[in-house]
Write an enzyme that holds these catalytic residues in place. Sequence first.
Site, short mmCIF file in Angstrom:
data_model
loop_
_atom_site.label_atom_id
_atom_site.label_comp_id
_atom_site.label_asym_id
_atom_site.label_seq_id
_atom_site.Cartn_x
_atom_site.Cartn_y
_atom_site.Cartn_z
N CYS A 97 0.62 -1.47 -0.10
CA CYS A 97 0.09 0.05 -0.13
C CYS A 97 1.01 1.08 0.08
O CYS A 97 0.58 1.99 -0.91
CB CYS A 97 -1.05 -0.18 0.97
SG CYS A 97 -1.99 1.46 1.57
N CYS A 193 -7.17 -2.08 7.23
CA CYS A 193 -8.04 -1.39 7.36
C CYS A 193 -9.32 -2.23 7.05
O CYS A 193 -10.72 -2.29 7.12
CB CYS A 193 -8.62 -0.15 6.39
SG CYS A 193 -9.83 0.59 6.60
#
Length: 384
Positions: A97, A193
């Site tokens: 990410c 998340c």
Amino acid sequence: MRVVVGLSGGVDSAVAAYLLRQQGHEVVGLFMKNWEDDDDSEHCASKIDFIDATAVADVLGIEIEHVNFATEYKDRVFAEFLREYQAGRTPNPDVLCNAEIKFKSFLDHALRLGAEKIATGHYARVRWREGCFELLKAADPLKDQSYFLHRLTQAQLEKSMFPLGAMRKTEVRRIAAEIGLPNARKKDSTGICFIGERPFREFLSRYLANTPGPMKDDRDHVVGEHMGLSFYTLGQRKGIGIGGRKSHKGAKGGSEHGPWFVARKDMATNTLYVVQGHEHPWLHANALSADGASWVSARAPAAGSYAAKTRYRQADAASTFLATGDTSFELDFSRPQWAMTPGQSAVLYSGEVCLGGGVIASPTAYAPAAPSSYQRAVCGSTGS
């Protein structure tokens, strides 16, 4: 300078923005939404985070923009996450990410907004030295995040600022409280998340097929049935489903009532191997091979001795490095390492400098001869 700060809604990015504003920079906040599927207040809570980020921007007197990178995240990060689990490995999506979203999609968007630099609340430092940018460990060893940033390139580091790199977390909290930030006491986010607080296996089973198979011990005795190899990781202790079972007499490194750990996966036979005892030899290896290497200086370090981490928060381990290809390498450790896991990152350090790293392909038992001489890796070196 005009600096675009990634405001996540957390205290770290908020204080980073405040510090940049105090230094006289023109600061613009940018909130990234990276996940849309089943995003709700119970698990991923991006709506709440955006409200917090907006409140911070209001206190600091800066503009804030909301940008959606969910498509890019799904294509570049989540798809790879699923492929790795399907193959029986345990990926680290935070590393990908950072390289693909926070310092690529976010950076590109910020540059279109006229930014000269981007900034985040990561705990790390950047230094210009000997003709290149170096990625350094943070001053706070308990918060250092250079491990997750090891894939960043020269071009990305040139445009990046980490205002918290020289600070302790306690100081960040103190500043947040002193200037009245609304999220000064907000709990740090943990985990991934898109999974949040929901049960991991429940989430993963939505995307991967369950293929149960035998669970065996180190004597090849069946001790249970697993749910599917993708749902287990090496070194795992909780959730195996055979707690309290006595080990077989004579089991290697076992004990009569020792806890069970996942030790090996046999994809060909769909067999999960478990062992008893944290110190069981199957849980230790003195070497590894890695691929998908990425080096901060764009060159592989010279063969020699370096510190290495095979998981976040692990203490530096002495190792001998040898490049075996353009994007592959081997590490031989002076002491056996516990539960080195395929799919996780092996990251190299020379003192406080993070050199880069690669993805662990497999722990191995080889013991290559140490190079005759040691050469510290610098950007100007020829590499190997």
